[in-house]
Write a protein that holds these residues in place. Structure first.
Motif, PDB file in Angstrom:
ATOM      1  N   PRO A 155       0.918  -1.164   0.026  1.00  0.00           N
ATOM      2  CA  PRO A 155      -0.114   0.228   0.070  1.00  0.00           C
ATOM      3  C   PRO A 155       1.037   1.233   0.030  1.00  0.00           C
ATOM      4  O   PRO A 155       0.282   2.279  -0.297  1.00  0.00           O
ATOM      5  N   GLY A 156       2.028   1.260   0.397  1.00  0.00           N
ATOM      6  CA  GLY A 156       2.964   2.402   0.409  1.00  0.00           C
ATOM      7  C   GLY A 156       3.025   2.729  -0.980  1.00  0.00           C
ATOM      8  O   GLY A 156       3.451   3.995  -1.204  1.00  0.00           O
ATOM      9  N   ALA A 157       3.025   1.882  -2.161  1.00  0.00           N
ATOM     10  CA  ALA A 157       3.373   2.410  -3.633  1.00  0.00           C
ATOM     11  C   ALA A 157       2.278   2.249  -4.414  1.00  0.00           C
ATOM     12  O   ALA A 157       2.045   2.915  -5.202  1.00  0.00           O
ATOM     13  N   ASN A 158       1.144   1.616  -3.796  1.00  0.00           N
ATOM     14  CA  ASN A 158      -0.253   1.606  -4.505  1.00  0.00           C
ATOM     15  C   ASN A 158      -1.384   2.295  -3.897  1.00  0.00           C
ATOM     16  O   ASN A 158      -1.578   1.882  -2.578  1.00  0.00           O
ATOM     17  N   ASP A 159      -2.092   3.076  -4.208  1.00  0.00           N
ATOM     18  CA  ASP A 159      -3.133   3.860  -3.488  1.00  0.00           C
ATOM     19  C   ASP A 159      -4.555   3.328  -4.455  1.00  0.00           C
ATOM     20  O   ASP A 159      -4.621   3.951  -5.404  1.00  0.00           O
ATOM     21  N   LEU A 160      -5.128   2.560  -3.886  1.00  0.00           N
ATOM     22  CA  LEU A 160      -6.543   2.174  -4.129  1.00  0.00           C
ATOM     23  C   LEU A 160      -7.650   2.436  -3.438  1.00  0.00           C
ATOM     24  O   LEU A 160      -7.479   2.550  -2.057  1.00  0.00           O
ATOM     25  N   ASP A 161      -8.806   2.830  -4.007  1.00  0.00           N
ATOM     26  CA  ASP A 161     -10.020   3.217  -3.348  1.00  0.00           C
ATOM     27  C   ASP A 161     -11.245   2.198  -3.956  1.00  0.00           C
ATOM     28  O   ASP A 161     -11.127   1.623  -4.844  1.00  0.00           O
ATOM     29  N   MET A 162     -12.069   2.128  -2.793  1.00  0.00           N
ATOM     30  CA  MET A 162     -13.150   1.067  -3.070  1.00  0.00           C
ATOM     31  C   MET A 162     -14.502   1.704  -3.207  1.00  0.00           C
ATOM     32  O   MET A 162     -14.848   2.920  -2.474  1.00  0.00           O
ATOM     33  N   TYR A 163     -15.239   1.292  -4.254  1.00  0.00           N
ATOM     34  CA  TYR A 163     -16.697   1.898  -4.333  1.00  0.00           C
ATOM     35  C   TYR A 163     -17.622   0.598  -4.512  1.00  0.00           C
ATOM     36  O   TYR A 163     -17.330  -0.517  -4.638  1.00  0.00           O
ATOM     37  N   MET A 164     -18.870   0.712  -4.178  1.00  0.00           N
ATOM     38  CA  MET A 164     -19.891  -0.103  -4.176  1.00  0.00           C
ATOM     39  C   MET A 164     -21.097   0.509  -4.861  1.00  0.00           C
ATOM     40  O   MET A 164     -21.610   1.773  -4.702  1.00  0.00           O
ATOM     41  N   PHE A 165     -21.511  -0.216  -5.897  1.00  0.00           N
ATOM     42  CA  PHE A 165     -22.589   0.211  -6.934  1.00  0.00           C
ATOM     43  C   PHE A 165     -23.877  -0.717  -6.563  1.00  0.00           C
ATOM     44  O   PHE A 165     -23.683  -2.117  -6.526  1.00  0.00           O
ATOM     45  N   ILE A 208     -12.986  -1.222  -7.799  1.00  0.00           N
ATOM     46  CA  ILE A 208     -12.017  -0.603  -7.320  1.00  0.00           C
ATOM     47  C   ILE A 208     -11.316   0.487  -8.271  1.00  0.00           C
ATOM     48  O   ILE A 208     -10.987   0.160  -9.353  1.00  0.00           O
ATOM     49  N   ASP A 209     -10.743   1.576  -7.725  1.00  0.00           N
ATOM     50  CA  ASP A 209     -10.248   2.593  -8.385  1.00  0.00           C
ATOM     51  C   ASP A 209      -8.994   2.675  -8.342  1.00  0.00           C
ATOM     52  O   ASP A 209      -8.348   2.710  -6.972  1.00  0.00           O
ATOM     53  N   PHE A 210      -7.992   2.743  -9.185  1.00  0.00           N
ATOM     54  CA  PHE A 210      -6.476   2.846  -8.785  1.00  0.00           C
ATOM     55  C   PHE A 210      -6.221   3.980  -9.097  1.00  0.00           C
ATOM     56  O   PHE A 210      -5.839   4.654 -10.058  1.00  0.00           O
ATOM     57  N   TYR A 211      -6.212   4.818  -8.010  1.00  0.00           N
ATOM     58  CA  TYR A 211      -5.710   6.216  -7.957  1.00  0.00           C
ATOM     59  C   TYR A 211      -3.919   6.196  -8.126  1.00  0.00           C
ATOM     60  O   TYR A 211      -3.485   7.030  -9.123  1.00  0.00           O
ATOM     61  N   THR A 212      -3.313   5.605  -7.731  1.00  0.00           N
ATOM     62  CA  THR A 212      -1.931   5.153  -7.939  1.00  0.00           C
ATOM     63  C   THR A 212      -1.591   3.858  -7.997  1.00  0.00           C
ATOM     64  O   THR A 212      -1.650   3.218  -6.995  1.00  0.00           O
ATOM     65  N   ALA A 213      -0.946   3.186  -9.114  1.00  0.00           N
ATOM     66  CA  ALA A 213      -0.946   1.644  -8.944  1.00  0.00           C
ATOM     67  C   ALA A 213       0.031   1.496 -10.291  1.00  0.00           C
ATOM     68  O   ALA A 213       0.230   2.053 -11.261  1.00  0.00           O
ATOM     69  N   VAL A 223      -5.686 -11.162  -7.758  1.00  0.00           N
ATOM     70  CA  VAL A 223      -4.374 -10.475  -8.248  1.00  0.00           C
ATOM     71  C   VAL A 223      -5.062  -9.465  -9.342  1.00  0.00           C
ATOM     72  O   VAL A 223      -5.877  -9.965 -10.396  1.00  0.00           O
ATOM     73  N   PHE A 224      -4.698  -8.096  -9.259  1.00  0.00           N
ATOM     74  CA  PHE A 224      -4.999  -7.161 -10.171  1.00  0.00           C
ATOM     75  C   PHE A 224      -3.865  -7.260 -11.112  1.00  0.00           C
ATOM     76  O   PHE A 224      -2.701  -6.612 -10.494  1.00  0.00           O
ATOM     77  N   GLU A 225      -3.862  -7.865 -12.237  1.00  0.00           N
ATOM     78  CA  GLU A 225      -2.553  -7.886 -13.001  1.00  0.00           C
ATOM     79  C   GLU A 225      -2.428  -6.884 -14.055  1.00  0.00           C
ATOM     80  O   GLU A 225      -3.421  -6.164 -14.459  1.00  0.00           O
ATOM     81  N   GLY A 226      -1.256  -6.329 -13.967  1.00  0.00           N
ATOM     82  CA  GLY A 226      -0.642  -5.177 -14.986  1.00  0.00           C
ATOM     83  C   GLY A 226      -1.370  -3.943 -14.521  1.00  0.00           C
ATOM     84  O   GLY A 226      -1.893  -3.234 -15.335  1.00  0.00           O
ATOM     85  N   ALA A 227      -1.729  -3.465 -13.171  1.00  0.00           N
ATOM     86  CA  ALA A 227      -2.468  -2.723 -12.803  1.00  0.00           C
ATOM     87  C   ALA A 227      -1.875  -1.143 -13.124  1.00  0.00           C
ATOM     88  O   ALA A 227      -0.302  -1.226 -13.264  1.00  0.00           O
TER      89      ALA A 227
END
Length: 289
Positions: free
Chosen positions: A183-193, A227-232, A256-260
């Motif tokens: 998580p130090g290098a990847n900043d992900l956000d969560m949403y529900m629809f 999931i939104d990849f803010y930084t990944a 695994v999110f491949e090639g994010a």
């Protein structure tokens, strides 16, 4: 004279042995205990986290004509212990309870297999006694001489499966926790629809763990997590934990999110359906596509 002395010696020895045997027999009878082999099984799955509640079901091979209190112990790999007492009504042979898991310090993304085990370690029988102020206290039967043992069941730990919400806040509601590697290098956000693509929940803290309470006013229907990849960058392992409204059942998914890459938006990661029965009891069913 010598013969007479020998006869007297034999009689005294025989009486001494008889007396000792009688005393030994009396001691065994007075301290005799009844041993029961109970069983314990987990309720709501076999994963948990430090300080979280875990559900269990205890069963005895026979019923008592009095109320019974069973003591269940949870022991961690580091030998930390917690205890819980579950009441079993007179005439019953099973009861459900919960126990708080040992609150240890873990620092891991992966599951720690079989971190703790549960076992029945004690039993007391007696009655509830109400005093003049209306307070009820369980009073152990002084003639109680029952001992109980049981099998053991293992619980695997994650570092966290739920945020530290107050019990009153999450009672009867489902919670979600999203975790991912590095998580130090990847900043992900969560949403529900909703299935109609209406956003109903979101969590974007900018740090490890995105977590949310699924509002109990949301109507029955089908929803999904995005999931939104803010930084990944690169391949990112992930985990999603759903704690059901009973606050002991955990549904868990991983992948695994491949090639994010930054700016990516992935959905559906997990689908779930909210249902309410005729008695107003809410339940959820989860599915990883």
């Amino acid at each position: 004279m010598k013969i007479t002395k020998n006869i007297i010696y034999v009689l005294v020895l025989a009486l001494t042995i008889y007396s000792c045997d009688n005393e030994y027999d009396k001691e065994v009878i007075l301290n005799e205990t009844a041993s029961l082999e109970g069983t314990i099984e987990l309720v709501g799955g076999d994963i948990s986290a430090p300080g979280e509640r875990k559900g269990f079901l205890v069963t005895l091979p026979e019923a008592f004509d009095k109320k019974a209190q069973l003591t269940v112990k949870a022991v961690g790999k580091d030998f930390t212990e917690t205890m819980a007492i579950v009441d079993m009504s007179a005439g019953a042979t099973s009861a459900e309870g919960t126990i708080v898991m040992p609150d240890v310090s873990l620092n891991t993304f992966d599951k720690v297999e079989d971190y703790a085990y549960l076992q029945i370690v004690g039993i007391a029988t007696g009655d509830d006694v109400t005093d003049a102020d209306g307070d009820t206290t369980f009073v152990n039967d002084p003639n109680d001489n029952v001992r109980v043992t049981s099998n053991t069941v293992s619980v695997s730990f994650f570092q966290q499966v739920q945020a530290g919400y107050a019990d009153s806040t999450i009672a009867g509601r489902m919670t979600v926790l999203f975790d991912w590697a590095n998580p130090g290098a990847n900043d992900l956000d969560m949403y529900m629809f909703s299935s109609g693509f209406a956003q109903v929940e979101n969590s974007g803290s900018g740090s490890r763990y995105e977590q949310d309470i699924f509002n109990d006013t949301h109507p029955d229907g089908t929803y999904f997590v995005a999931i939104d990849f803010y930084t990944a960058s690169g391949d990112i392992p992930w985990k999603l934990f759903f704690v059901h409204p009973d606050q002991i059942t955990v549904s868990y998914f991983e992948g695994v999110f491949e090639g994010a890459a930054s700016g990516d938006f992935v959905y559906p990661v997990v689908n779930f359906t909210k249902m309410t029965d005729a008695d107003g009891v809410v339940s959820y069913v989860f599915e990883q596509p």
